[in-house]
Design a protein around this motif. Structure first.
Motif, PDB file in Angstrom:
ATOM      1  N   SER A   3       0.908  -1.365  -0.121  1.00  0.00           N
ATOM      2  CA  SER A   3       0.233   0.338   0.092  1.00  0.00           C
ATOM      3  C   SER A   3       0.833   1.570   0.329  1.00  0.00           C
ATOM      4  CB  SER A   3      -0.765   0.113   1.682  1.00  0.00           C
ATOM      5  OG  SER A   3      -2.029   1.639   1.473  1.00  0.00           O
TER       6      SER A   3
ATOM      7  N   THR B  50       0.348   3.404   1.347  1.00  0.00           N
ATOM      8  CA  THR B  50       0.135   4.648   2.884  1.00  0.00           C
ATOM      9  C   THR B  50       1.127   3.401   3.659  1.00  0.00           C
ATOM     10  OG1 THR B  50      -1.651   3.084   3.019  1.00  0.00           O
ATOM     11  CG2 THR B  50      -1.974   5.288   2.421  1.00  0.00           C
TER      12      THR B  50
ATOM     13  N   GLN C  52      -5.693   2.274  10.026  1.00  0.00           N
ATOM     14  CA  GLN C  52      -5.818   2.307   8.738  1.00  0.00           C
ATOM     15  C   GLN C  52      -5.082   1.658   8.143  1.00  0.00           C
ATOM     16  OE1 GLN C  52      -8.331   5.166   7.563  1.00  0.00           O
ATOM     17  NE2 GLN C  52      -7.261   4.020   5.848  1.00  0.00           N
TER      18      GLN C  52
ATOM     19  N   ASP D 191      -5.536  -0.668   4.360  1.00  0.00           N
ATOM     20  CA  ASP D 191      -5.140   0.073   3.787  1.00  0.00           C
ATOM     21  C   ASP D 191      -4.407  -2.103   3.350  1.00  0.00           C
ATOM     22  OD1 ASP D 191      -6.075   2.410   3.606  1.00  0.00           O
ATOM     23  OD2 ASP D 191      -4.000   3.078   4.383  1.00  0.00           O
TER      24      ASP D 191
END
Length: 133
Positions: A8, A10, A58, A62
């Motif tokens: 990901s 992120t 989070q 993700d």
């Protein structure tokens, strides 16, 4: 079945030869222990267990989506904290991300994590297509 690595944008990914943040084999999805390190892999995001847990959940969301799953497909988590009295902050953040039946979970107090500023680390095990969503 082959092992597949998932990424990901992120989530900071360590250099090759150290660890993988997210792997799958068939419908099984496994994450490494994730912390609140920023996208640079160095900066710690969040000053307390609640904020760091939000960052980590989070990241889990993700990574699960990168592996064609959802956060509600997580069936088991182990959460490491440096201060057990902060457990309600971790649970508060967890409620913001999960719906339906929450994953089975162990919460373990440890004397320290990779850096003194890291207060929470979470590893998870998921199965694609197991959530009702």
């Amino acid at each position: 079945m082959q092992k597949q690595r998932h990424y990901s944008d992120t989530v900071y990914e360590a250099e090759a030869g150290l660890w993988s943040n997210c792997l799958s084999v068939g419908d099984l999805i496994v994450t490494s222990g994730l912390t609140a390190r920023g996208e640079d892999g160095k900066t710690i995001v969040g000053s307390d267990a609640y904020e760091q847990s939000q960052v980590i959940f989070q990241k889990l969301k993700d990574l699960m989506e990168a592996a064609d799953g959802s956060i509600d497909d997580i069936v088991q988590m182990t959460i490491f904290v440096t201060d057990m009295s902060q457990n309600t902050k971790v649970w508060k953040a967890r409620r913001e991300f999960f719906t339906g039946d929450f994953p089975s979970c162990a919460l373990v107090e440890v004397s320290g994590l990779a850096q003194p500023e890291i207060l929470v680390e979470i590893q998870a095990l998921g199965m694609r297509r197991c959530s009702a969503n």
